[in-house]
Design an enzyme around this catalytic site. Structure first.
Site, mmCIF file in Angstrom:
data_model
loop_
_atom_site.group_PDB
_atom_site.id
_atom_site.type_symbol
_atom_site.label_atom_id
_atom_site.label_comp_id
_atom_site.label_asym_id
_atom_site.label_seq_id
_atom_site.Cartn_x
_atom_site.Cartn_y
_atom_site.Cartn_z
ATOM 1 N N GLY A 72 0.802 -1.353 0.150
ATOM 2 C CA GLY A 72 -0.156 0.063 -0.078
ATOM 3 C C GLY A 72 0.786 1.372 0.161
ATOM 4 N N PRO A 132 2.535 4.960 1.349
ATOM 5 C CA PRO A 132 3.102 5.203 2.345
ATOM 6 C C PRO A 132 2.115 5.972 3.637
ATOM 7 C CG PRO A 132 4.483 6.214 0.462
ATOM 8 C CD PRO A 132 3.178 5.435 0.189
ATOM 9 N N GLY A 133 2.463 5.534 4.742
ATOM 10 C CA GLY A 133 1.690 6.331 5.735
ATOM 11 C C GLY A 133 0.403 5.659 6.158
ATOM 12 N N VAL A 134 0.183 4.478 5.532
ATOM 13 C CA VAL A 134 -1.185 3.747 5.993
ATOM 14 C C VAL A 134 -1.255 2.769 7.088
ATOM 15 C CG1 VAL A 134 -2.185 4.233 3.601
ATOM 16 C CG2 VAL A 134 -0.953 1.939 4.244
ATOM 17 N N GLY A 135 0.007 2.830 7.701
ATOM 18 C CA GLY A 135 0.075 1.754 9.069
ATOM 19 C C GLY A 135 0.394 0.491 8.721
ATOM 20 N N LYS A 136 1.538 0.270 7.432
ATOM 21 C CA LYS A 136 1.725 -1.018 7.491
ATOM 22 C C LYS A 136 2.904 -1.647 8.704
ATOM 23 C CE LYS A 136 3.453 -0.115 3.229
ATOM 24 N NZ LYS A 136 2.921 1.339 3.331
ATOM 25 N N THR A 137 3.885 -0.809 8.855
ATOM 26 C CA THR A 137 4.899 -1.017 9.686
ATOM 27 C C THR A 137 4.281 -0.712 11.308
ATOM 28 O OG1 THR A 137 6.526 0.026 8.491
ATOM 29 C CG2 THR A 137 7.017 -0.471 10.744
ATOM 30 N N SER A 181 -4.709 2.615 -18.312
ATOM 31 C CA SER A 181 -5.800 2.776 -17.816
ATOM 32 C C SER A 181 -6.504 4.098 -18.233
ATOM 33 C CB SER A 181 -5.816 2.665 -16.296
ATOM 34 O OG SER A 181 -4.970 3.568 -15.683
ATOM 35 N N LYS A 217 -8.266 5.139 -7.049
ATOM 36 C CA LYS A 217 -8.863 6.085 -8.170
ATOM 37 C C LYS A 217 -10.072 6.643 -7.837
ATOM 38 C CE LYS A 217 -6.312 3.587 -11.917
ATOM 39 N NZ LYS A 217 -6.558 2.751 -12.962
#
Length: 799
Positions: free
Chosen positions: A353, A355-360, A676, A719
């Site tokens: 995903g 950056p900054g969406v909370g993966k780590t 696309s 999108k």
């Protein structure tokens, strides 16, 4: 003997050596011909002609003429093993001119050669210089006999001096022959002086090296002696030997580590080598470090899993807002572990995903929910395979790879192990780290992971690996096949506001020493920050801007000045300055040849303003805006579709030969790629040629075929969120992408009008307004004017 002194004598070929006049030496008699020649000369009391011959050239008859030496056979020496040597004395230089006999021994015809010699003052000075050089050489070379030195020091003949000195030097065969063939005594003496200088330089260098070695050996022997004295003193005082004490500690370390059998055998073998070495041996430190790694890496120590689903659900909800699919996957894993134990391999998860969406941070929450240790390794920029597999112990400063180093830091064999930024791996001449990860991230073979430094298999099967990436495209297919991909979409504005209230604000207030009840943010203020100061899928920049506001308030508080209790929109503008992003980035009015497309990026969704302009020309297509190859091909396909449907669209075929079309996508410095934008490109072209305005309140995505079919694309959630962020209410999507709306929050879908299409005609009917009457297009007028001008020009040429 002839009048010119010519004589015939038996010949002795001396391989790889040179006999000089005035020198007595022992020569080997190692062939039948040589034996016959020497015995005949001794029996007849005749001299021999000794011929120098390079032993690399296989021949029994050296080429003649050559300068040789007439020598007398003083004595034959028969050794117990049957070999025969001859003691010979060189008499004078002769020139051998011809062979007179081959069997049973060689005989040659020879005549003496005169040696030019005049004892001048210069010659005496050169002799003295050569003697002085030779004296220094003899001081450094103990192999020269004493009687030879005395003979050299007492000779007055420059030729004899040169010959005797040359016979004692360690020089090449070619140099010896060169001295033998030098008939002029002065030249010979000069050449010998050069050889002595070279020999002296080499001997001085050898002496210096030997002196250094001797000093080093003396120092080491001194250290050994002192250490032995220290050991005796410590024994007398009842103290233990330091090295022996270290050995005892290493032995105890191996015993307490409770190593597996194979590893224990390896450690014991290395300890046996260590115990037999001197404390000063350079390998002592290397072996000690290796045993430290073997015993400090966890082999059996494991943390007990907390298989409480209610506790895990509570932890995940406390730490993260939303992300239902990811949380469900973790709870499913805990449930399976609770029911099946270790029967199933641990999955390898891959969080993908922007950056900054909370993966780590979600990885830390998973470890807390399971009651495991959490360790993390960032793979961004890693290009050396040894970073993963370790260096072999033959290298200086070798260490295990990052996997083993991190397992040592974890202290257990079942931590939650996060491999961050796996898509940022590189490859160069040192290997491909992504290929080395294939073994690490394969549940079927990571139970015998082999680190080059440890040199024993290590079990990684109980580790829960979690990888993170912004984009899956850089990953090799073999590596991607081993991963269970879980996609993280961007957050909606409502979700960002909730995350800011529940997580970001309390954390930043605490970090800045502000009372939670003394400062609050209004919903309008948070929305203003989200819309005007950040443009991202995650919340990292949102937290950064909230921290910026908190710093301003913290300074006012520290200075004792008045500060707002509730932060509103006007305070945000005052503290953060002018807006960084326009709230509305899409078209504000319907225009010809201008449409809005939707794009996916590794950092979330975005909108594309696509402009098409028709210009007088010859039917060319110009594409600008840093478009990639695939997007250029989409533009070509869109143009071909329009030309195939020209009659239905009301576009004369002559237009394609009379006009050029230019397509541009602003923000030209940003590379754009992908198929696309196909329907958006086609819509812009058709709008430009038909002069029908395109609706500005629509955004679209979809790939176009030559037949006008609209086929599905990826990144639908990002999108759609980008369209909503740009305040576009209507979105055109391929019909086959309808299933992808399941991942989009219902609050987002409630604000949007999603139009699904199967072919390009539906897009045209939806997007384009009514155009001018037939024949009223500006392009028709331009083409007609151009045709009229050409006709007039042709008529003028005929007249």
């Amino acid at each position: 003997m002839g009048r010119d002194g010519t004589f015939t004598r038996a010949a002795l070929v001396l391989n790889g050596a040179v006999l000089f006049p005035g020198v007595v030496t022992v020569v080997p008699v190692d062939t039948i011909q040589a034996r016959e020649a020497v015995e005949t000369a001794k029996l007849k009391r005749e001299t021999l002609v000794v011929l120098p011959h390079h032993d690399d050239v296989e021949t029994e008859r050296p080429a003649l003429p050559t300068i040789a030496v007439e020598a007398a056979v003083l004595r034959l020496l028969r050794l117990p093993d049957g070999t025969l040597n001859a003691l010979v004395q060189g008499r004078r230089r002769v020139e051998a001119t011809d062979y007179t006999q081959d069997e049973p021994y060689l005989r040659v015809k020879a005549h003496p050669v005169g040696e030019g010699q005049m004892l001048t003052q210069e010659t005496r000075a050169m002799m003295q210089a050569v003697i002085n050089l030779y004296r220094r050489v003899t001081e450094l070379n103990d192999t020269i006999p004493e009687d030879v030195i005395i003979h050299v020091l007492n000779t007055d003949d420059p030729g004899v001096l040169s010959d005797v000195i040359t016979s004692t030097l360690s020089i090449k065969f070619e140099e010896r022959v060169r001295v033998l063939e030098a008939l002029d005594a002065d030249k010979r003496l000069h050449h010998v002086a050069i050889l002595l200088g070279q020999e002296l330089s080499m001997l001085e260098l050898k002496d210096e090296i030997a002196s250094q070695i001797q000093k080093e050996m003396d120092r080491e022997q001194r250290e050994v002696y002192l250490r032995e004295q220290m050991r005796v003193i410590q024994t007398e005082l009842g103290e233990a030997d330091i090295f022996q004490q270290e050995l005892n500690e290493v032995r105890e370390q191996i015993v307490q580590a409770a190593l597996p059998a194979e590893v224990s055998d390896k450690a014991t073998k290395e300890f046996s080598r260590l115990s037999l070495m001197s404390p000063l041996a350079p390998e002592v430190g290397m072996i000690h470090t290796y045993i430290d790694w073997l015993t400090s890496v966890p082999w059996t120590t494991a943390s007990e899993d907390l298989l409480d689903l209610a506790h895990a659900h509570q932890v995940l909800e406390e730490d993260h807002y939303g992300l239902p699919k990811v949380k469900d996957r973790i709870l499913e894993y805990i449930a399976v572990r609770k029911l099946a134990g270790d029967k199933r391999n641990t999955p390898i998860l891959c969080f993908v995903g922007p950056p900054g969406v909370g993966k780590t941070s979600l990885g830390k929450s998973i470890a807390r929910a399971l009651g495991r240790q959490f360790v993390r390794v960032s793979l961004g920029g890693v290009r050396d395979e040894a970073e993963i597999r370790g260096h072999r112990r033959t290298y200086i400063g070798a260490l295990p790879g990052r996997i083993i180093q991190t397992m040592r830091r974890a202290g257990t064999i079942n931590p939650v192990f996060m491999l961050d930024e796996i898509d940022k791996l590189g490859a160069d001449f040192r290997g491909d780290p992504a290929a080395a990860l294939l073994e690490v991230l394969d549940p079927e073979q990571n139970n015998t992971f082999f680190d080059h430094y440890l040199d024993v298999p290590y079990d990684l099967s109980k580790v829960m690996f979690i990888t993170t990436a912004n984009d899956l495209d850089p990953l090799p297919p073999a590596l991607l096949d081993r991963l269970e991909v879980i996609e993280f979409g961007g957050y909606t504005e409502e979700e960002k506001v909730a995350i800011a209230r529940l997580f970001l604000l309390p954390r930043q207030l605490e970090f800045h020493g502000l009372d939670k009840s003394a400062l609050k943010f209004s919903a309008d203020a948070l929305l203003s920050i989200i819309r005007e100061y950040t443009y991202e899928a995650g919340v990292r920049n949102l937290e950064r801007e909230i921290a910026n506001v908190c710093r301003k308030v913290a300074r006012l508080t520290a200075e004792g000045k008045r500060h707002p209790r509730v932060v509103h929109t006007e305070h945000v503008h005052r503290y953060l300055g002018p807006s960084q992003f326009d709230e509305l980035r899409a078209n504000e009015q319907d225009e010809i040849g201008v449409v809005t497309g939707l794009a996916w990026t590794p950092f979330g969704g975005d909108i594309l303003i696509i402009e098409a302009s028709v210009l007088p020309g010859k039917g060319g297509l110009t594409l600008t805006g840093s478009l990639g190859d695939v997007m250029q091909e989409s533009a070509q396909a869109a143009l071909s579709y329009m030309r195939a449907r020209a009659e239905d669209l009301g576009v004369p075929h002559d237009d394609f030969d009379a006009f050029d079309i230019h397509i541009h996508i602003p923000e030209g410095a940003v590379p754009k790629e992908g198929p696309s934008a196909g329907i958006a490109l086609a819509t812009a072209m058709i709008s430009a040629f038909t002069e029908r305005k395109a609706r500005s309140n629509f955004a679209m995505t979809g790939e176009i075929t030559l037949r006008g079919k609209v086929i599905p694309v990826g990144g639908i959630k990002e999108k759609v969120l980008a369209a909503r962020r740009a305040r576009i209410k209507n979105v055109i999507l391929p019909k086959q992408n309808e299933k992808d709306l399941v991942d989009i929050p219902k609050t987002v879908l409630a604000d949007l009008n999603i139009v699904f299409v199967n072919d390009m005609q539906e897009v045209i009917d939806t997007m384009l307004l009514e155009g001018p009457e037939p024949g009223a297009r500006k392009l028709d007028q331009i083409r007609q004017e151009k045709e009229r001008t050409q006709a007039e020009a042709e008529g003028a040429n005929e007249n």
